[in-house]
Design an enzyme around this catalytic site. Structure first.
Site, PDB file in Angstrom:
ATOM      1  N   GLY A  48       0.828  -1.216   0.000  1.00  0.00           N
ATOM      2  CA  GLY A  48       0.000   0.000   0.000  1.00  0.00           C
ATOM      3  C   GLY A  48       0.854   1.255   0.000  1.00  0.00           C
ATOM      4  CB  ALA A  49       4.380   1.715  -0.675  1.00  0.00           C
ATOM      5  CB  VAL A 109      -2.453  -7.283   0.365  1.00  0.00           C
ATOM      6  CG1 VAL A 109      -1.360  -6.279   0.053  1.00  0.00           C
ATOM      7  CG2 VAL A 109      -3.733  -6.581   0.798  1.00  0.00           C
ATOM      8  CG  ASN A 136       0.712   1.199   4.837  1.00  0.00           C
ATOM      9  OD1 ASN A 136       0.383   1.932   5.768  1.00  0.00           O
ATOM     10  ND2 ASN A 136       0.404   1.475   3.571  1.00  0.00           N
ATOM     11  CB  SER A 168      -6.199   1.235  13.321  1.00  0.00           C
ATOM     12  OG  SER A 168      -7.110   2.241  13.772  1.00  0.00           O
ATOM     13  CE1 TYR A 211      -9.108   0.463   8.832  1.00  0.00           C
ATOM     14  CE2 TYR A 211      -9.443   1.252  11.075  1.00  0.00           C
ATOM     15  CZ  TYR A 211      -8.679   1.203   9.923  1.00  0.00           C
ATOM     16  OH  TYR A 211      -7.482   1.885   9.862  1.00  0.00           O
ATOM     17  CB  ALA A 234     -13.224  -7.396  13.467  1.00  0.00           C
ATOM     18  CE  LYS A 257      -6.061  -1.372   9.837  1.00  0.00           C
ATOM     19  NZ  LYS A 257      -4.837  -1.543   9.048  1.00  0.00           N
ATOM     20  CB  ILE A 279      -2.706   9.490  10.022  1.00  0.00           C
ATOM     21  CG1 ILE A 279      -2.296   8.668  11.264  1.00  0.00           C
ATOM     22  CG2 ILE A 279      -1.479  10.027   9.287  1.00  0.00           C
ATOM     23  CD1 ILE A 279      -1.598   9.404  12.371  1.00  0.00           C
TER      24      ILE A 279
END
Ligand code: NAI
Length: 248
Positions: free
Chosen positions: A14-15, A65, A91, A143, A156, A158, A160, A189
């Site tokens: 995810g870069a 991914v 990421n 997160s 989300y 669950a 993380k 962020i």
């Protein structure tokens, strides 16, 4: 102590943009060669070109991914091009927010498959090589929502929370091979992911942040730099919260 990563190879998922891009750039600035692994092929190429201008080797590799075959191909291509992978930064992540009552099984699977299965897929594919080389660093981007939960983010949170548990198991299984695995848990962020939130939700978050500002992707990248460096040699299985004091 200046962090020196010359001769190292880092693969960041995810870069192409956001936090992942900041991580990839930060690692390159310390001398690491970088693989920009992302679903968005064109953006990933642009990011890799930008990184090459820092004087390191960089390559964009298109990957999903959530698909193990795609991940295995990405890792094979990386090994063919760079000979090894020293640092894996898991990421890549997505959100698909709605209240649990309205959440469809598809919403659940979409987020879990990318955010959690994606970390499993890459860890499994890369570990074959890291085990042989008897060294490596894995940093998983979790997160704070994986620690505290959040209305509208059942999938989300669950995913993380799962990443945090997976980090600890990975750390325990791989420690004997000198592979450290840690997680970071960012708060709010400022990236595309959070820019798409409605203004009233952004304002509500701000009220909960003692440092009274959103985090910068660069500030998350600093923690990743620490976790791949020799400064954290004796740290594994930990979760570092980077959130301006939101969760304490
Ligand atoms: P972003 O949306 O700006 O970037 C996410 C990147 O992941 C994109 O480049 C996208 O193409 C890539 N990606 C998405 N699905 C993919 C897939 N199936 N395969 C490969 N790549 C894929 O998001 P951001 O904000 O940079 O988030 C990065 C990570 O940080 C995520 O794991 C996110 O959950 C986490 N995070 C973000 C926070 C924030 O406030 N922005 C807070 C806490 C955690």
């Amino acid at each position: 102590m200046k962090i020196e990563l010359k001769g190292k190879v880092s693969l960041v998922t995810g870069a192409a943009r956001g936090i992942g891009k900041s991580i990839a750039v930060k690692l390159a600035q310390s001398g690491s060669d970088v693989i920009v692994a992302d679903l968005m092929e064109d953006e990933a190429k642009k990011t890799a070109e930008e990184i090459s201008r820092l004087g390191v080797k960089a390559r964009a590799i298109s990957v999903d991914v959530s698909d193990f075959n795609s991940v295995e191909n990405c890792v094979k291509e990386s090994i063919n091009a760079f000979g090894k992978i020293d640092h894996l930064i898991n990421n890549a992540g997505v959100t698909r927010d709605t209240l649990l009552m309205r959440m469809t099984p598809q919403d659940w699977d979409f987020v879990l498959n990318i955010n959690l299965k994606g970390v499993f897929n890459f860890t499994k594919a890369v570990s074959t090589f890291m085990m042989k080389q008897k060294s490596g660093r894995i940093v998983n981007v979790a997160s704070i929502i994986g620690l505290i939960g959040n209305p509208g983010q059942a999938n989300y949170s669950a995913s993380k929370g799962g990443v945090i548990a997976l980090t600890k198991t990975t750390a325990k299984e791989f420690a004997a091979r000198n592979i450290n695995c840690n997680a970071i848990a960012p708060g709010f962020i400022d990236t595309e992911m959070t820019r798409k939130l409605p203004e009233n939700i952004r304002e509500e978050y701000m009220k909960l942040i003692p440092l009274k500002r959103y985090g910068d992707p660069d500030e998350v990248a600093d923690a990743v730099l620490f976790f791949v460096s020799d400064l954290s040699k004796y740290i594994t299985g930990q979760v570092l919260v980077i959130d301006g004091g939101m969760v304490m």
